[in-house]
Design an enzyme around this catalytic site. Structure first.
Site, mmCIF file in Angstrom:
data_model
loop_
_atom_site.group_PDB
_atom_site.id
_atom_site.type_symbol
_atom_site.label_atom_id
_atom_site.label_comp_id
_atom_site.label_asym_id
_atom_site.label_seq_id
_atom_site.Cartn_x
_atom_site.Cartn_y
_atom_site.Cartn_z
ATOM 1 C CB CYS A 44 -104.340 -67.237 4.391
ATOM 2 S SG CYS A 44 -103.517 -67.703 5.911
HETATM 3 C C1 LIG Z 1 -103.112 -72.570 5.176
HETATM 4 S S1 LIG Z 1 -101.969 -73.858 5.139
HETATM 5 C C2 LIG Z 1 -103.042 -75.241 5.030
HETATM 6 C C3 LIG Z 1 -103.541 -75.706 6.331
HETATM 7 C C4 LIG Z 1 -104.168 -77.062 6.292
HETATM 8 N N1 LIG Z 1 -105.274 -77.130 5.389
HETATM 9 C C5 LIG Z 1 -104.567 -77.490 7.685
HETATM 10 O O1 LIG Z 1 -105.739 -77.573 7.955
HETATM 11 O O2 LIG Z 1 -103.682 -77.689 8.537
HETATM 12 C C6 LIG Z 1 -101.366 -73.796 3.477
HETATM 13 C C7 LIG Z 1 -100.504 -74.970 3.072
HETATM 14 O O3 LIG Z 1 -100.149 -74.819 1.696
HETATM 15 C C8 LIG Z 1 -98.923 -75.505 1.513
HETATM 16 N N2 LIG Z 1 -98.320 -75.075 0.236
HETATM 17 C C9 LIG Z 1 -97.776 -73.880 -0.058
HETATM 18 N N3 LIG Z 1 -97.340 -73.886 -1.336
HETATM 19 C C10 LIG Z 1 -97.607 -75.107 -1.864
HETATM 20 C C11 LIG Z 1 -97.391 -75.702 -3.128
HETATM 21 N N4 LIG Z 1 -96.786 -75.023 -4.130
HETATM 22 N N5 LIG Z 1 -97.807 -76.964 -3.322
HETATM 23 C C12 LIG Z 1 -98.403 -77.669 -2.321
HETATM 24 N N6 LIG Z 1 -98.631 -77.144 -1.088
HETATM 25 C C13 LIG Z 1 -98.245 -75.880 -0.856
HETATM 26 C C14 LIG Z 1 -98.116 -75.121 2.730
HETATM 27 O O4 LIG Z 1 -97.074 -76.049 2.964
HETATM 28 C C15 LIG Z 1 -99.197 -75.111 3.826
HETATM 29 O O5 LIG Z 1 -99.191 -76.335 4.527
#
Ligand SMILES: C[S@@+](CC[C@H](N)C(=O)[O-])C[C@H]1O[C@@H](n2cnc3c(N)ncnc32)[C@H](O)[C@@H]1O
Length: 349
Positions: A82
């Site tokens: 986000c």
């Molecule tokens: C808002 S957090 C998600 C939180 C999670 N759903 C939770 O409830 O704890 C966004 C996540 O996207 C992951 N992320 C960012 N870029 C990514 C990518 N290219 N591929 C996979 N995951 C990614 C980050 O590591 C992060 O953990």
């Protein structure tokens, strides 16, 4: 893979809070994807039964799941980063490539045709071109979409003000109507969840029973400042001039107006961020003790149960807590999604 329940895939699963909420509502989470090694270590520690892909989502073809799940997947949960849309991000840029990550979900939707798709993000995403692109492409793939809905985690039993935008896609209107009827629950306060915790030891080396419940070592001047901040909701406006920070006097430079503020016992907490145990990053001082909240207090304010395992050092754990979707909020939403799916077991395109 033996499937016994409604199935879900958790994209951008982080440390697994969404998965925890889905599981507690009855879903069987079959796969999850995240690229962050520390968050994935936490995920594995808590959800060892889920097939976790610790990879960049852009490198994963949804065809890898197709044999097992095509046409039978109940829910695709998508909580993409986000930061590109958040008001708190002072370095927001239209060129931030992470803004496009939410669109990666579309190839999974196209290939797997889940009965429901759930998107969660900050409300700011609704003002971005990427949001229109997402909505248009979902419709082109045959999905009915709910209007984007703003919800506050505080209305779902999380002791925290946390405004989020959710968007639901469904294969038919009936399913969409039922999946969109989220029930609110009774508010809980800061006191309800951390009021019974003992005063923590100071410093990680003095930990007693709870590995997350220890206070940071604050400097003498920080403690002096805290001593001037009224208990139970006071703010740094009460600091005498000699204790005010220069950056706080200059309002234009002030990016954290709540810093050094105390939580209020009978209210919900403000939004927890990745800096949730840092006094300079927001209203994260204990209501009556002269210290920042501990990781345990932050985890409880984010509605994590005490037996949730966090891997990493203090700053990595604070990041995981601040980035997560509160499990109790997800539980409330997931219960509605689950019962909508149970009543529409034949939903198809
Ligand atoms: C808002 S957090 C998600 C939180 C999670 N759903 C939770 O409830 O704890 C966004 C996540 O996207 C992951 N992320 C960012 N870029 C990514 C990518 N290219 N591929 C996979 N995951 C990614 C980050 O590591 C992060 O953990």
């Amino acid at each position: 893979m033996k499937i016994t329940n409604k199935t879900a895939i958790d994209l951008y699963c982080g440390s697994g809070a969404v998965t925890a909420g889905l599981k507690s509502a009855g879903f069987q989470v079959v796969c999850a994807i995240d690229v962050d090694p520390i968050a994935c270590a936490t995920y594995r520690a808590n959800h060892p039964e889920v097939h976790l892909f610790e990879e960049d989502i852009k490198t994963i073809s949804p065809k890898r799941f197709a044999n097992d799940l095509k046409g039978s997947l109940d829910l695709l949960a998508v909580c993409a980063p986000c930061q590109p849309f958040s008001n708190r991000n002072r370095h927001k840029s239209t060129k931030d490539q992470r803004a496009k990550l939410v669109l990666e979900a579309l190839s999974f939707v196209e290939e797997l045709k889940p009965k429901l798709v759930f998107f969660e993000n900050v409300p700011g995403i609704g003002r971005q071109p990427v949001f229109n692109e997402l909505a248009e492409k979902m419709v082109a793939l045959g999905y009915h979409l709910s209007p984007p809905k703003k919800i506050d985690a505080a209305d779902l039993g999380v002791p925290q003000r946390r405004q989020r935008m959710i968007l639901i896609g469904a294969r038919n209107d009936d399913l969409l109507t039922q999946a969109s009827k989220i029930n609110f629950s009774k508010r809980r306060t800061v006191f309800d969840v951390i009021g019974n915790l003992p005063s923590p030891p100071v410093g990680i080396e003095n930990i007693e029973n709870d590995v997350l419940h220890y206070s940071r070592r604050h400097s003498v001047i920080t403690i002096e400042r805290l001593q001037h901040i009224p208990h139970d909701g006071g703010s740094r406006d009460n600091l005498p001039p000699q204790l005010q920070l220069r950056c706080h006097k200059d309002l234009n430079k002030n990016s954290y107006p709540d810093s050094y503020g105390r939580l209020k016992w009978r209210d919900v907490a403000p939004t927890l961020t990745t800096g949730c145990t840092d006094l300079t990053k927001g209203r994260y001082a204990h209501p009556v003790e002269d210290r920042a909240i501990t990781l345990r207090e932050a985890a409880r304010l984010q509605s994590f149960p005490d037996d949730y395992i966090f891997v990493g050092n203090a700053s990595q754990i604070a990041t995981q807590i601040g980035n997560s979707v509160p499990p109790t909020m997800m539980h409330g939403i997931a219960k509605t999604l689950y019962s909508a799916l149970s009543n529409n077991s034949s939903a198809s395109l």
